[in-house]
Write a protein that holds these residues in place. Structure first.
Motif, PDB file in Angstrom:
ATOM      1  N   VAL A   1       0.862  -1.181   0.000  1.00  0.00           N
ATOM      2  CA  VAL A   1       0.000   0.000   0.000  1.00  0.00           C
ATOM      3  C   VAL A   1       0.898   1.230   0.000  1.00  0.00           C
ATOM      4  O   VAL A   1       1.629   1.457   0.966  1.00  0.00           O
ATOM      5  CB  VAL A   1      -0.927   0.030   1.229  1.00  0.00           C
ATOM      6  CG1 VAL A   1      -1.796   1.288   1.208  1.00  0.00           C
ATOM      7  CG2 VAL A   1      -1.798  -1.221   1.280  1.00  0.00           C
ATOM      8  N   PRO A   2       0.923   2.022  -1.069  1.00  0.00           N
ATOM      9  CA  PRO A   2       1.773   3.221  -1.067  1.00  0.00           C
ATOM     10  C   PRO A   2       1.285   4.225  -0.039  1.00  0.00           C
ATOM     11  O   PRO A   2       0.079   4.442   0.096  1.00  0.00           O
ATOM     12  CB  PRO A   2       1.633   3.757  -2.502  1.00  0.00           C
ATOM     13  CG  PRO A   2       0.337   3.209  -2.987  1.00  0.00           C
ATOM     14  CD  PRO A   2       0.157   1.892  -2.318  1.00  0.00           C
TER      15      PRO A   2
ATOM     16  N   PRO B   1      -0.795  10.584   0.800  1.00  0.00           N
ATOM     17  CA  PRO B   1      -1.541  11.415   1.758  1.00  0.00           C
ATOM     18  C   PRO B   1      -3.053  11.236   1.686  1.00  0.00           C
ATOM     19  O   PRO B   1      -3.745  11.382   2.693  1.00  0.00           O
ATOM     20  CB  PRO B   1      -1.133  12.841   1.372  1.00  0.00           C
ATOM     21  CG  PRO B   1       0.207  12.699   0.730  1.00  0.00           C
ATOM     22  CD  PRO B   1       0.151  11.388   0.002  1.00  0.00           C
ATOM     23  N   VAL B   2      -3.582  10.911   0.502  1.00  0.00           N
ATOM     24  CA  VAL B   2      -5.035  10.808   0.374  1.00  0.00           C
ATOM     25  C   VAL B   2      -5.582   9.496   0.929  1.00  0.00           C
ATOM     26  O   VAL B   2      -6.802   9.358   1.094  1.00  0.00           O
ATOM     27  CB  VAL B   2      -5.463  10.953  -1.109  1.00  0.00           C
ATOM     28  CG1 VAL B   2      -5.147  12.336  -1.613  1.00  0.00           C
ATOM     29  CG2 VAL B   2      -4.807   9.892  -1.979  1.00  0.00           C
ATOM     30  N   LEU B   3      -4.724   8.536   1.210  1.00  0.00           N
ATOM     31  CA  LEU B   3      -5.188   7.262   1.756  1.00  0.00           C
ATOM     32  C   LEU B   3      -5.328   7.389   3.269  1.00  0.00           C
ATOM     33  O   LEU B   3      -4.537   6.846   4.036  1.00  0.00           O
ATOM     34  CB  LEU B   3      -4.232   6.127   1.370  1.00  0.00           C
ATOM     35  CG  LEU B   3      -4.167   5.784  -0.119  1.00  0.00           C
ATOM     36  CD1 LEU B   3      -3.207   4.637  -0.363  1.00  0.00           C
ATOM     37  CD2 LEU B   3      -5.548   5.428  -0.655  1.00  0.00           C
TER      38      LEU B   3
ATOM     39  N   ALA C   1       0.791   3.529   5.772  1.00  0.00           N
ATOM     40  CA  ALA C   1       2.159   3.892   6.140  1.00  0.00           C
ATOM     41  C   ALA C   1       3.043   2.666   6.057  1.00  0.00           C
ATOM     42  O   ALA C   1       2.594   1.543   6.299  1.00  0.00           O
ATOM     43  CB  ALA C   1       2.207   4.480   7.558  1.00  0.00           C
ATOM     44  N   ASP C   2       4.326   2.902   5.697  1.00  0.00           N
ATOM     45  CA  ASP C   2       5.337   1.840   5.673  1.00  0.00           C
ATOM     46  C   ASP C   2       4.923   0.652   4.811  1.00  0.00           C
ATOM     47  O   ASP C   2       5.234  -0.491   5.110  1.00  0.00           O
ATOM     48  CB  ASP C   2       5.645   1.362   7.098  1.00  0.00           C
ATOM     49  CG  ASP C   2       6.221   2.466   7.964  1.00  0.00           C
ATOM     50  OD1 ASP C   2       7.100   3.184   7.474  1.00  0.00           O
ATOM     51  OD2 ASP C   2       5.778   2.627   9.110  1.00  0.00           O
ATOM     52  N   GLY C   3       4.206   0.919   3.728  1.00  0.00           N
ATOM     53  CA  GLY C   3       3.828  -0.142   2.808  1.00  0.00           C
ATOM     54  C   GLY C   3       2.620  -0.935   3.238  1.00  0.00           C
ATOM     55  O   GLY C   3       2.233  -1.887   2.557  1.00  0.00           O
ATOM     56  N   GLY C   4       2.000  -0.581   4.368  1.00  0.00           N
ATOM     57  CA  GLY C   4       0.822  -1.299   4.857  1.00  0.00           C
ATOM     58  C   GLY C   4      -0.133  -0.345   5.523  1.00  0.00           C
ATOM     59  O   GLY C   4      -0.293   0.799   5.103  1.00  0.00           O
TER      60      GLY C   4
ATOM     61  N   THR D   1       3.841   0.549  -5.512  1.00  0.00           N
ATOM     62  CA  THR D   1       4.819  -0.126  -4.664  1.00  0.00           C
ATOM     63  C   THR D   1       4.575   0.272  -3.217  1.00  0.00           C
ATOM     64  O   THR D   1       3.662   1.025  -2.899  1.00  0.00           O
ATOM     65  CB  THR D   1       6.249   0.245  -5.077  1.00  0.00           C
ATOM     66  OG1 THR D   1       6.497   1.622  -4.715  1.00  0.00           O
ATOM     67  CG2 THR D   1       6.462   0.076  -6.571  1.00  0.00           C
ATOM     68  N   ALA D   2       5.415  -0.228  -2.327  1.00  0.00           N
ATOM     69  CA  ALA D   2       5.314   0.152  -0.921  1.00  0.00           C
ATOM     70  C   ALA D   2       5.722   1.593  -0.699  1.00  0.00           C
ATOM     71  O   ALA D   2       5.559   2.118   0.406  1.00  0.00           O
ATOM     72  CB  ALA D   2       6.186  -0.778  -0.066  1.00  0.00           C
ATOM     73  N   GLN D   3       6.236   2.271  -1.742  1.00  0.00           N
ATOM     74  CA  GLN D   3       6.709   3.640  -1.610  1.00  0.00           C
ATOM     75  C   GLN D   3       5.840   4.647  -2.339  1.00  0.00           C
ATOM     76  O   GLN D   3       5.565   5.721  -1.830  1.00  0.00           O
ATOM     77  CB  GLN D   3       8.153   3.749  -2.135  1.00  0.00           C
ATOM     78  CG  GLN D   3       9.164   2.935  -1.351  1.00  0.00           C
ATOM     79  CD  GLN D   3       9.401   3.481   0.037  1.00  0.00           C
ATOM     80  OE1 GLN D   3       9.348   4.684   0.245  1.00  0.00           O
ATOM     81  NE2 GLN D   3       9.639   2.603   0.985  1.00  0.00           N
ATOM     82  N   GLU D   4       5.392   4.299  -3.554  1.00  0.00           N
ATOM     83  CA  GLU D   4       4.732   5.318  -4.357  1.00  0.00           C
ATOM     84  C   GLU D   4       3.925   4.695  -5.489  1.00  0.00           C
ATOM     85  O   GLU D   4       3.899   3.469  -5.674  1.00  0.00           O
ATOM     86  CB  GLU D   4       5.760   6.302  -4.922  1.00  0.00           C
ATOM     87  CG  GLU D   4       6.921   5.645  -5.621  1.00  0.00           C
ATOM     88  CD  GLU D   4       8.140   6.547  -5.721  1.00  0.00           C
ATOM     89  OE1 GLU D   4       8.064   7.699  -5.283  1.00  0.00           O
ATOM     90  OE2 GLU D   4       9.161   6.075  -6.231  1.00  0.00           O
TER      91      GLU D   4
END
Length: 743
Positions: free
Chosen positions: A385-386, A389-391, A411-414, A661-664
């Motif tokens: 989970v990237p 901010p909108v998530l 956060a942190d990919g999850g 990706t876990a980042q973006e």
């Protein structure tokens, strides 16, 4: 977020750091002067740092009087009696100081919350302020640590040099004998935690003592997802933005030193060890000024090993934007951070995973739920989970979950959430009743796109090409299987179903072009010229496709009432059948099947959606995403097929794929040729549309892929010019967007 004024900004930053040094988790937190939050370099790093909470520091009157002597006396002057004045002063020293600079810090914190999409006032807020007095929802460091915690005595942090060292170790309450010279502060600031100064500052400290900002004191460790060891970073400059940049880079990369003095010192030279390469940057100085200051330090070193003209500089002066801030460090509880869990989930039609049951209440080893507060992060390695901010909480909680039970965000990919309930906890509640046990959702990439586009006033819908790819993916079972098909000899076999003429090597009567479709017998499939694909493996593949519905096995049958010749799948064949054209009843006899033979011959028809996917070069974006997912940074990425972005209901741009990706989040365009268009104007327009699509979807960047050896230079120039033009126009949504050109 610390208050700021031009004369005392370092003292206010030190006050915030002193308060933070008493909080559990201070080793993974940054102090930002309010004036520095809007600096582009700091903003870029803070966005990548992606804090779970942004707190405005509100000092007490006692702290304000320490920074600005006479603040309290100025307020209580003129009180009626000395006794009343003393009582009032005692009470006042504990009260929050709500001066204009504090209000400015609160406003800056709100701005940062909007930028990072965390604990915003209009959403669910767990913590918003950090007071000098202890608060219930923050755990004191002293309640958790097992070591003696030490830091720089607060009264000594009056200069930027002292703050540069306190940034590494934290600020404590103990006193030290004598004074520390500016040179000593410079030495220990450059050497960081390797300095022996702590023993001088705390002569009575025990052997198990730890700096307040060390991970050891907090029973934590830092976890890095970077694949290579990264160079240390040195930040020059004595402005608030330089301190803020060093603070956040220290958390993202693990090693960062702030040198706020301009005069080179001998102890700066440890940075230029031949065993390491150092990146030198600054938020307040230009790259050239940074290089000049670094060169002065280099030339002042006291040792020479080889002639100066032959020496290779072990440092590089760079702009802050050139520093790699991907894969930021994650600070976690040392003995409880990597705990596998088996959690029942359901998969929604858009690919979102939802927890089927509420999570069981759980307390990490060594923590007390009555005294401590922590956060839990749940990750699914195959479903990143990237941290966009909108998530917010609405995107990461399951259907029917109470949104006010606890703080939750991506956060942190999850998905991370606060350990304790705070919707309603009755007095004397059990452990299960006091700890949060939410049902969470890990958004699929289609859901993520819908949320990010909606935040920009746009809509997402699947394109015709995307629908065809989605159908084929459903038949094959996964996106990975579809990508592997595009890269396999099976794709060439599927192309035989769209050949306008008999392919070479097909025996007579094994390939038929009917009005509705082209069908092949096993003999035609076996005759495909691919010596690397063994007949046995080819036979197994055809049988698998038939069972999946990619191919349909059947017969070529005619009608005795009209001149139609059509393919009939096995599921529609019986001893009698109805003609598709005229509806006439026919018997399955030897005069009806083709080719003429004593017994009918099986043929294979390709699913219409798969046929259209092949006809429209659907393998090109599939090959692109397959390559991307072979790269280490996108190995577990989620991929979405082609889609359209709409503004005010009108199609704006079609993107060939999205990759999370876990980042973006990334968007991509894949081409069979080497150009976006035939003319300069059309290339410019196409580049503008693609970058606008990235902005509407909140993507970090655009990937351009081609099956040719390389892109035409005219296309590369058109995209680069469009990116630079948008940056010059200060389109803030695209300042971080860039293009990765892939051949």
């Amino acid at each position: 977020m610390a208050p700021h004024d031009d004369d005392n900004w370092a003292a206010w930053a030190a006050a915030g750091l002193a308060r933070l040094s008493r909080v559990w988790g201070c080793s993974g937190i940054v102090v930002i002067p309010s004036a520095a939050v809007t600096h582009p370099a700091v903003e870029r790093c803070l966005t990548r740092f992606n804090p779970d909470h942004v707190l405005a520091y509100v000092p007490s009157w006692a702290t304000a009087d320490g920074v600005r002597p006479g603040t309290i006396n100025g307020l209580i002057a003129g009180r009626a009696t000395e006794a009343a004045g003393e009582q009032f002063e005692e009470m006042l020293r504990k009260e929050p100081w709500n001066a204009p600079i504090v209000q400015e810090a609160e406003a800056a914190a709100d701005e940062l919350r909007e930028l990072c999409g965390t604990n915003r006032r209009d959403e669910h807020v767990q913590s918003s302020h950090l007071f000098d007095a202890d608060v219930h929802d923050l755990t004191p460091l002293s309640a958790v640590t097992k070591a003696t915690v030490v830091g720089v005595p607060r009264r000594l942090v009056t200069t930027v040099e002292a703050l540069a060292y306190a940034m590494h170790v934290g600020i404590g309450e103990s006193e030290a004998e004598g004074q520390i010279t500016a040179g000593q502060w410079q030495e220990v600031a450059a050497r960081g935690n390797e300095s022996p100064l702590l023993s001088q500052l705390h002569p009575g400290a025990l052997g198990d003592s730890c700096p307040a900002r060390s991970h050891e004191a907090a029973l934590c460790v830092s976890v890095s997802r970077a694949f290579q060891r990264r160079e240390p970073v040195v930040v020059l400059g004595d402005r608030p933005e330089d301190f803020a940049l060093a603070e956040v880079l220290r958390q993202i990369r693990g090693v960062a030193t702030w040198i706020p003095w301009a005069e080179p010192g001998l102890y700066d030279m440890w940075l230029f060890s031949p065993r390491k390469h150092v990146l030198v940057t600054s938020a307040s100085l230009t790259v050239e000024e940074t290089r000049q200051q670094t060169e002065e330090r280099w030339h002042k070193r006291s040792f020479r090993s080889i002639p100066p003209e032959e020496e290779e500089r072990p440092f590089k002066a760079v702009h802050p934007d050139a520093i790699d801030i991907d894969h930021p460090l994650m600070v976690v509880l040392k003995d409880s951070w990597d705990q596998p869990r088996s959690l029942p989930v359901t998969r929604e039609p858009d690919g979102t995973l939802q927890a089927s049951l509420s999570l069981a209440a759980e307390v990490p080893n060594g923590l007390d739920p009555d005294r401590h507060r922590w956060q839990v992060t749940l990750t699914a390695p195959s479903h990143p989970v990237p941290p966009l901010p909108v998530l917010g909480s609405h995107a990461v909680i399951a259907t029917g979950q109470n949104p006010w039970e606890t703080f939750a965000r991506a956060a942190d990919g999850g998905v991370t959430y606060w350990s304790h309930r705070f919707d309603f906890v009755p007095s004397g509640a059990s452990l299960a009743g006091s700890l949060a046990s939410p049902r969470l959702a890990w958004p699929g990439i289609k859901s993520t796109l819908n949320v990010t586009a909606s935040a920009q006033g746009a809509d997402v819908r699947p394109s015709p090409a995307g629908k065809r790819a989605a159908i084929t993916e459903r038949l094959l079972g996964s996106r990975t299987a579809l990508e592997e098909l595009a890269a396999s000899p099976g794709w060439a076999l599927l192309r035989m179903f769209m050949s306008p003429a008999v392919p070479g090597g097909c025996p007579v009567g094994s390939w038929w072009k009917l009005k509705s479709a082209t069908v092949l017998s096993w003999e035609a499939i076996a005759g495909l010229d691919d010596h690397g694909w063994e007949p046995t493996a080819r036979r197994e593949q055809v049988d698998q496709w038939t069972s999946q519905g990619v191919l349909r096995r059947g017969l070529i049958l005619g009608c005795g009432h009209c001149p139609i010749l059509e393919f009939y799948p096995l599921s529609e064949i019986s001893q009698s059948y109805l003609c598709r054209r005229c509806g006439g009843t026919n018997q399955l006899t030897s005069d009806r099947w083709r080719p003429a033979a004593p017994e009918p011959q099986w043929f294979y028809d390709l699913h219409p959606a798969v046929l259209e996917l092949v006809e429209n070069d659907g393998d090109v974006p599939l090959l692109a995403t397959r390559f991307l997912r072979s790269e280490h940074w996108a190995r577990q990425a989620l991929v979405c097929e082609e889609f359209e972005l709409l503004v005010d209901g009108n199609p704006c741009v079609e993107m060939d794929f999205a990759l999370a990706t876990a980042q973006e989040l990334w968007l991509g365009e894949a081409k069979k040729n080497d150009s976006l268009a035939n003319t300069h104007r059309k290339r410019k327009d196409e580049a503008a549309k693609l970058l606008q699509g990235c902005a509407l979807a909140g993507a970090a960047g655009l990937v351009l892929a081609t099956v040719q050896e390389q892109w035409a230079q005219t296309t590369v120039d058109a995209v680069r010019d469009e990116v630079l033009g948008r940056v010059r126009n200060v389109d803030r949504s695209l300042l971080r967007s860039w293009c990765d050109v892939m051949n």
